[in-house]
Scaffold this active site. Structure first.
Site, mmCIF file in Angstrom:
data_model
loop_
_atom_site.group_PDB
_atom_site.id
_atom_site.type_symbol
_atom_site.label_atom_id
_atom_site.label_comp_id
_atom_site.label_asym_id
_atom_site.label_seq_id
_atom_site.Cartn_x
_atom_site.Cartn_y
_atom_site.Cartn_z
ATOM 1 N N CYS A 93 0.827 -1.214 0.000
ATOM 2 C CA CYS A 93 0.000 0.000 0.000
ATOM 3 C C CYS A 93 0.863 1.266 0.000
ATOM 4 C CB CYS A 93 -0.928 -0.006 1.212
ATOM 5 S SG CYS A 93 -0.106 -0.465 2.740
ATOM 6 N N HIS B 246 -2.297 5.543 6.511
ATOM 7 C CA HIS B 246 -0.892 5.943 6.655
ATOM 8 C C HIS B 246 -0.770 7.416 6.217
ATOM 9 C CE1 HIS B 246 0.198 1.641 6.592
ATOM 10 N NE2 HIS B 246 -0.279 1.504 5.370
HETATM 11 N N1 LIG Z 1 -3.910 -4.832 5.084
HETATM 12 C C1 LIG Z 1 -3.191 -3.965 4.454
HETATM 13 O O1 LIG Z 1 -3.135 -2.810 4.840
HETATM 14 C C2 LIG Z 1 -2.426 -4.325 3.233
HETATM 15 C C3 LIG Z 1 -1.940 -5.587 3.021
HETATM 16 N N2 LIG Z 1 -1.191 -5.844 1.921
HETATM 17 C C4 LIG Z 1 -0.647 -7.173 1.691
HETATM 18 O O2 LIG Z 1 -1.712 -8.032 1.261
HETATM 19 C C5 LIG Z 1 -1.488 -9.355 1.736
HETATM 20 C C6 LIG Z 1 -2.708 -9.784 2.539
HETATM 21 O O3 LIG Z 1 -2.837 -8.935 3.651
HETATM 22 P P1 LIG Z 1 -4.221 -8.747 4.407
HETATM 23 O O4 LIG Z 1 -5.366 -8.830 3.474
HETATM 24 O O5 LIG Z 1 -4.058 -7.551 5.264
HETATM 25 O O6 LIG Z 1 -4.201 -10.030 5.333
HETATM 26 P P2 LIG Z 1 -5.405 -10.608 6.196
HETATM 27 O O7 LIG Z 1 -4.795 -11.268 7.365
HETATM 28 O O8 LIG Z 1 -6.457 -9.569 6.405
HETATM 29 O O9 LIG Z 1 -6.042 -11.692 5.235
HETATM 30 C C7 LIG Z 1 -5.392 -12.863 4.881
HETATM 31 C C8 LIG Z 1 -6.410 -13.949 4.637
HETATM 32 O O10 LIG Z 1 -5.740 -15.145 4.259
HETATM 33 C C9 LIG Z 1 -6.224 -16.225 5.057
HETATM 34 N N3 LIG Z 1 -5.146 -17.198 5.194
HETATM 35 C C10 LIG Z 1 -4.247 -17.335 6.175
HETATM 36 N N4 LIG Z 1 -3.406 -18.343 5.907
HETATM 37 C C11 LIG Z 1 -3.796 -18.861 4.740
HETATM 38 C C12 LIG Z 1 -3.344 -19.927 3.933
HETATM 39 N N5 LIG Z 1 -2.288 -20.654 4.301
HETATM 40 N N6 LIG Z 1 -4.002 -20.184 2.766
HETATM 41 C C13 LIG Z 1 -5.059 -19.448 2.386
HETATM 42 N N7 LIG Z 1 -5.533 -18.400 3.117
HETATM 43 C C14 LIG Z 1 -4.903 -18.133 4.278
HETATM 44 C C15 LIG Z 1 -6.644 -15.601 6.363
HETATM 45 O O11 LIG Z 1 -7.603 -16.408 7.003
HETATM 46 C C16 LIG Z 1 -7.242 -14.296 5.872
HETATM 47 O O12 LIG Z 1 -8.591 -14.473 5.452
HETATM 48 C C17 LIG Z 1 -0.157 -9.308 2.512
HETATM 49 O O13 LIG Z 1 0.884 -9.623 1.609
HETATM 50 C C18 LIG Z 1 -0.056 -7.840 2.912
HETATM 51 O O14 LIG Z 1 1.276 -7.427 3.144
HETATM 52 C C19 LIG Z 1 -0.975 -4.909 0.947
HETATM 53 C C20 LIG Z 1 -1.466 -3.656 1.089
HETATM 54 C C21 LIG Z 1 -2.169 -3.244 2.282
HETATM 55 O O1 LIG Z 2 1.584 -3.225 3.014
HETATM 56 C C1 LIG Z 2 1.346 -2.587 4.023
HETATM 57 O O2 LIG Z 2 2.199 -1.688 4.598
HETATM 58 P P1 LIG Z 2 3.721 -1.430 4.173
HETATM 59 O O3 LIG Z 2 3.683 -0.742 2.830
HETATM 60 O O4 LIG Z 2 4.229 -0.506 5.229
HETATM 61 O O5 LIG Z 2 4.420 -2.745 4.132
HETATM 62 C C2 LIG Z 2 0.101 -2.840 4.766
HETATM 63 O O6 LIG Z 2 -0.318 -1.704 5.470
HETATM 64 C C3 LIG Z 2 0.288 -4.050 5.648
HETATM 65 O O7 LIG Z 2 1.215 -3.737 6.612
HETATM 66 P P2 LIG Z 2 1.356 -4.632 7.946
HETATM 67 O O8 LIG Z 2 2.410 -5.656 7.630
HETATM 68 O O9 LIG Z 2 1.798 -3.633 8.971
HETATM 69 O O10 LIG Z 2 -0.008 -5.229 8.244
#
Ligand SMILES: NC(=O)C1=CN([C@@H]2O[C@H](COP(=O)(O)OP(=O)(O)OC[C@H]3O[C@@H](n4cnc5c(N)ncnc54)[C@H](O)[C@@H]3O)[C@@H](O)[C@H]2O)C=CC1
Ligand SMILES: O=C(OP(=O)(O)O)[C@H](O)COP(=O)(O)O
Length: 335
Positions: free
Chosen positions: A141, A221
């Site tokens: 992000c 952020h």
């Molecule tokens: N939340 C944020 O602010 C942002 C996250 N990201 C990236 O996106 C990716 C996902 O992050 P989020 O959506 O925040 O994570 P999250 O924790 O909200 O969602 C992950 C999902 O994957 C599921 N999961 C866990 N282990 C698993 C497995 N082995 N197989 C299949 N599903 C599984 C979880 O139950 C959950 O539903 C990460 O790489 C993160 O760094 C990127 C931009 C922003």
């Molecule tokens: O991709 C993100 O942040 P980043 O650009 O600081 O790595 C998301 O906000 C997830 O960050 P987190 O690893 O603190 O949940």
């Protein structure tokens, strides 16, 4: 033309939003999402009509919870043309062999390393290079937010160097486990933070470094961006360049904080209060001794969502022109 068949592996903060954004397009569709457990998010996915796939060992639990799964994660992957892997950072890499075995294309998120996919993506900066690729990573992000401003300013005026300080939200609003709740944490202590080097995976020639900290908030952020430019320009020139970008929104009119930006997202009836655009404070744009400074806020839960849609369109060869894909994605989701 048949729609591209897309699966979302990991239906959390990013996955659920990507699923809805894909479903809103006319050239791609969601054929399934995966959940590990039949929790409240799985129940909502079921209500929304998504086919849920789960690890083979957990299929019975979904049956018992009244939301029978359509099959195993492996079966979902077999049916897809492309999987958007939205599993937690560091988990996605273990799925690569699964995707290779099934011969499907895959997108990973910013929590994975650049080397896993070999191509780090941002729609305005390098859409065309992703055309037809099998593996792509949509950068994080914060990195997405940086690429969106640095790329057009660099194109217009050239860049000598970029220095960024990031105040990162501690965790997402639905997360009851992480902090800090009463501290400011330089993170990482060892500099630079990953964001500067990550920008270079997308725009390699940029001289950039970054420092970051975590602060006790969940909304957005905030970045302080400082750019030393090669060619002379003034504040109006910068406003013109950033104003030409559909995924940059100027904020002002009494908006002095991330809380008020989120109120705008609610008031304009964005799904889940999502603010897909970088929010740049117009009044913060300053030229001082030939250097540019400004503040921007980044809605971490949603900013990468349109980028994932564009990455799909490039990889599936549905549109060769990045600018056209951006417009198509924006229109379909209401941006
Ligand atoms: N939340 C944020 O602010 C942002 C996250 N990201 C990236 O996106 C990716 C996902 O992050 P989020 O959506 O925040 O994570 P999250 O924790 O909200 O969602 C992950 C999902 O994957 C599921 N999961 C866990 N282990 C698993 C497995 N082995 N197989 C299949 N599903 C599984 C979880 O139950 C959950 O539903 C990460 O790489 C993160 O760094 C990127 C931009 C922003
Ligand atoms: O991709 C993100 O942040 P980043 O650009 O600081 O790595 C998301 O906000 C997830 O960050 P987190 O690893 O603190 O949940």
């Amino acid at each position: 033309m048949a729609k591209a068949k897309i699966a979302v592996n990991g239906y959390g903060t990013i996955g659920k939003r990507v699923a809805d954004a894909v479903q809103a397009q006319d050239d791609m569709e969601i054929i399934g999402i995966s959940k590990t457990k039949p929790n409240y998010e799985a129940a909502v996915a079921h209500q929304l009509g998504y086919d849920i796939y789960a690890p083979a060992a957990n299929l019975e639990a979904f049956e018992k919870a009244g939301m029978p799964a359509a099959g195993s994660v492996e079966e979902m992957i077999e049916k897809a043309d492309l999987v958007v892997d939205c599993t937690p950072g560091g988990i996605g890499k273990s799925n690569k062999t699964l995707y290779e075995k099934a011969g499907v294309k895959a997108i990973w998120q910013g929590g994975e390393d650049h080397e896993l996919a070999g191509y780090s993506f941002n729609a305005i900066a390098n859409y065309e290079g992703a055309f037809g690729l099998d593996f792509v990573r949509v950068v994080s992000c914060n990195t997405t937010g940086l690429c969106r401003v640095i790329y057009p300013i660099d194109k217009a005026f050239g860049t000598k160097k970029v220095r960024v300080t990031l105040a990162r939200r501690a965790t997402d609003p639905n997360d009851i486990k992480k902090g800090p709740i009463n501290a400011i944490v330089p993170n990482p202590i060892k500099l630079p933070s990953h964001h500067g080097p990550d920008v270079k995976t997308v725009i390699p020639h940029i001289n950039i470094t970054s420092a970051a900290m975590k602060i006790p908030t969940t909304l957005m952020h905030v970045h302080t961006v400082n750019m030393e430019l090669k060619n002379e320009c003034n504040v109006e020139d910068i406003v013109e360049v950033l104003g030409s970008q559909s995924r940059i929104r100027f904020v002002g009119q009494g908006i002095t904080s991330t809380a008020e930006i989120m109120e705008v997202a609610r008031d304009i009836k964005r799904p889940r209060n999502d603010m897909w655009e970088n929010c740049v404070w117009t009044d913060s744009i300053t030229m001082h001794e030939g250097e540019l400074y400004f503040f921007q806020a980044i809605h971490q839960e949603s900013i990468v969502v349109p980028e994932n849609v564009d990455a799909i369109r490039a990889m599936m060869e549905l549109e060769s022109d990045g600018a056209k894909s951006i417009l198509k994605t924006n229109k379909a989701i209401g941006l």
